[in-house]
Design an enzyme around this catalytic site. Sequence first.
Site, PDB file in Angstrom:
ATOM      1  N   LEU A  23       0.826  -1.200   0.000  1.00 20.16           N
ATOM      2  CA  LEU A  23       0.000   0.000   0.000  1.00 20.16           C
ATOM      3  C   LEU A  23       0.869   1.263   0.000  1.00 20.16           C
ATOM      4  CD1 LEU A  23      -2.856  -0.996   2.468  1.00 20.16           C
ATOM      5  CD2 LEU A  23      -3.007  -0.713  -0.011  1.00 20.16           C
ATOM      6  N   TYR A  24       1.880   1.290   0.849  1.00 16.57           N
ATOM      7  CA  TYR A  24       2.766   2.456   0.897  1.00 16.57           C
ATOM      8  C   TYR A  24       3.489   2.631  -0.433  1.00 16.57           C
ATOM      9  CZ  TYR A  24       6.433   5.660   2.397  1.00 16.57           C
ATOM     10  OH  TYR A  24       7.289   6.736   2.505  1.00 16.57           O
TER      11      TYR A  24
END
Length: 255
Positions: free
Chosen positions: A152-153
Amino acid sequence: MSAPVVLITGALTGIGRATAFAYARQSANLVVSGRHQDVGEQLARELGDLGAQVEFVPADVRFDADVKNLVDRAVARFGRIDVAFNNAGTEGTPGPVTEVTDETYQATFDTNVKGTLLSLKHEFRIMGEQGGGSIVNVSSVFGLMGYPDATLYVGSKHAVTGITKAAALEGAAHGIRVNAVAPGYTQTAMYERFTGNDTARDAVSSALPLHRTATPEEIAEAVQYLGSDKASYVTGHVLTVDGGLMAGWPLFPSS
């Protein structure tokens, strides 16, 4: 020459805070923002003690109304925005892709991606009217490569990298430069949470070509360069400040 007006989101800690102090020492007019009123007001006092004119505006970049108010307050106080540093961000909840949920996705992308887009939207509105300006987004070296258990990051920072390039093309006709800084491992609270312990941090430092992590002040120097007239012919660029990591050093050598 009048002092530049500088807007910084995510200014209360880490790289944002260091950048605010760097500009204050140059007597810039500052609008600093974050989600915590008490911390923000204390920061404004500290910056003011250095001789800067400062306004703290509480804002959560996930919400359009907050960002609009932030930008409008900056213009109401100082009349323009010369440099905007879109620094607000989060590492989210690290973990394997099989554990991604609607909630973890939104928690990461709403701040890192939507927050950057909303900031650009309102900064473009003002800078287009005034005939130009400089915007610096915060990406990451992980907006240029992958990292395990951080899908996600990594995805959100790749989005910021792409958004920066597209926005630079839109802004060019209006005198608006848009660039991004891509820090490597930097001594911030986010880095401490991301790595988890001193053993992991020592391993990272020893593996980097310069054998140390960056200070927030070193990233601030890069932000100031991109925001300044010294970078007047630089737009759509992602400047890595990473101690040589992206040069290909085997941070994760095969066993």
